[in-house]
Design a protein around this motif. Sequence first.
Motif, mmCIF file in Angstrom:
data_model
loop_
_atom_site.group_PDB
_atom_site.id
_atom_site.type_symbol
_atom_site.label_atom_id
_atom_site.label_comp_id
_atom_site.label_asym_id
_atom_site.label_seq_id
_atom_site.Cartn_x
_atom_site.Cartn_y
_atom_site.Cartn_z
ATOM 1 N N ILE A 101 49.104 79.729 76.274
ATOM 2 C CA ILE A 101 50.161 79.298 75.354
ATOM 3 C C ILE A 101 49.795 77.954 74.748
ATOM 4 C CG2 ILE A 101 52.600 78.729 75.124
ATOM 5 C CD1 ILE A 101 52.102 81.650 75.779
ATOM 6 N N SER A 102 49.341 77.034 75.605
ATOM 7 C CA SER A 102 48.987 75.697 75.143
ATOM 8 C C SER A 102 47.824 75.745 74.156
ATOM 9 C CB SER A 102 48.625 74.818 76.345
ATOM 10 O OG SER A 102 48.277 73.521 75.936
ATOM 11 N N ALA A 103 46.794 76.531 74.489
ATOM 12 C CA ALA A 103 45.616 76.613 73.615
ATOM 13 C C ALA A 103 45.968 77.252 72.268
ATOM 14 C CB ALA A 103 44.515 77.416 74.301
ATOM 15 N N ALA A 104 46.793 78.306 72.308
ATOM 16 C CA ALA A 104 47.172 78.991 71.065
ATOM 17 C C ALA A 104 48.016 78.087 70.174
ATOM 18 C CB ALA A 104 47.931 80.276 71.399
ATOM 19 N N LEU A 105 48.998 77.397 70.766
ATOM 20 C CA LEU A 105 49.855 76.507 69.976
ATOM 21 C C LEU A 105 49.076 75.302 69.460
ATOM 22 C CD1 LEU A 105 53.182 76.572 72.047
ATOM 23 C CD2 LEU A 105 52.655 77.761 69.904
ATOM 24 N N ALA A 106 48.118 74.813 70.271
ATOM 25 C CA ALA A 106 47.289 73.696 69.814
ATOM 26 C C ALA A 106 46.452 74.112 68.608
ATOM 27 C CB ALA A 106 46.377 73.219 70.945
ATOM 28 N N HIS A 107 45.985 75.348 68.624
ATOM 29 C CA HIS A 107 45.199 75.877 67.506
ATOM 30 C C HIS A 107 46.053 75.967 66.241
ATOM 31 C CE1 HIS A 107 42.063 78.278 65.549
ATOM 32 N NE2 HIS A 107 43.034 79.077 65.136
ATOM 33 N N ILE A 108 47.312 76.379 66.409
ATOM 34 C CA ILE A 108 48.195 76.586 65.252
ATOM 35 C C ILE A 108 48.840 75.286 64.789
ATOM 36 C CG2 ILE A 108 50.303 77.739 64.456
ATOM 37 C CD1 ILE A 108 49.639 79.983 66.486
ATOM 38 N N ILE A 109 49.380 74.512 65.736
ATOM 39 C CA ILE A 109 50.184 73.340 65.384
ATOM 40 C C ILE A 109 49.341 72.071 65.258
ATOM 41 C CG2 ILE A 109 52.082 71.854 66.146
ATOM 42 C CD1 ILE A 109 53.297 74.295 67.528
ATOM 43 N N LEU A 110 48.455 71.844 66.220
ATOM 44 C CA LEU A 110 47.669 70.612 66.232
ATOM 45 C C LEU A 110 46.334 70.752 65.513
ATOM 46 C CD1 LEU A 110 48.264 69.525 69.947
ATOM 47 C CD2 LEU A 110 49.516 68.801 67.893
ATOM 48 N N ARG A 111 46.044 71.938 65.021
ATOM 49 C CA ARG A 111 44.785 72.203 64.319
ATOM 50 C C ARG A 111 43.570 71.938 65.209
ATOM 51 N NH1 ARG A 111 46.820 75.442 60.611
ATOM 52 N NH2 ARG A 111 48.509 74.454 59.428
#
Length: 347
Positions: A101-111
């Motif tokens: 979850i953290s890695a996926a959201l970091a990819h989407i939100i934090l670029r």
Amino acid sequence: MATSSSSSWREGMSSDNIKGLCLALSSSFFIGASFIVKKKGLKKAGASGIRAGSGGYSYLYEPLWWVGMITMIVGEIANFAAYAFAPAILVTPLGALSIIISAALAHIILRERLHIFGILGCALCVVGSTTIVLHAPQEREIESVTEVWDLAMEPAFLFYAALVITATFILIFHFIPLYGQTHIMVYIGVCSLVGSLTVMSVKALGIAIKLTLSGMNQLIFPQTWAFTLVVTACVLTQMNYLNKALDTFNTAVVSPIYYVMFTTLTIVASVIMFKDWDRQSPTQVITEICGFVTILSGTFLLHKTKDMADGGMQTSLSIRLPKHSEEDGFDGGEGIPLRRQESMRSP
């Protein structure tokens, strides 16, 4: 055929296991999301004050950071509740899903780009988790906290607990003064050993609370309060030495090693105390072990390749890396093991 298989799966999962599974999955989502929200808050606070990684506390005045903290607390509560409904062998390994979850959201939100090997690591975690879920043992029917106490008083678990306590004292009083600053396994060994007793006590306390809320008051039994004392002592010890490990060594190294040791010892403790594998066939046990190994492989792969997207993998062979190399005082991949690491590092 598909209908028959689906029906068989539903019959194999008890209602308590399904509740525990849902709580564990929701916990992973909240915990994984909390790291991203907190990192956004840390960056926002660092732009107008001293960064957390430089010793600043401006993030305490940042509402976004507190939203992330509240989200993490909700996830921890869900994780605690999951142990009251499902066996530890089902709940504990699913903690690895929080990194997905953290890695996926970091990819989407934090670029923060996710390397192809990182995606493969996520896929392995999902496959391993699914394997464990489909073959997890049924939760033991317990009608009183005294039953859990009786299980804890059986010779096999008393022997395990004695070994854990003895090994912990040896590590604390002999090895830590000599090797604590140079050997990562010393601090993590204490955290993992004590952590396995923490989970067993948390499960006992969770069962007591669940039964109390259902109308069977367990607060009248001294065993409930004994488990509460054990939880308190174990958590404080675990937090203390995990903080030392995080303060001394790089989080990217601490997290996967701790996850492996903690989860392995927790499963061993659960198998001994609750006899999870006594109610399963050898095929189911071997399948669960394969699922667990698959999760471990995915976890290590995701951690080891998380920096490759920035132009090259940081393949330092040195274990002892300065903690201040984490620019914002936060590492998005650190929330795997007990999922308390970031909250412990923040005052």
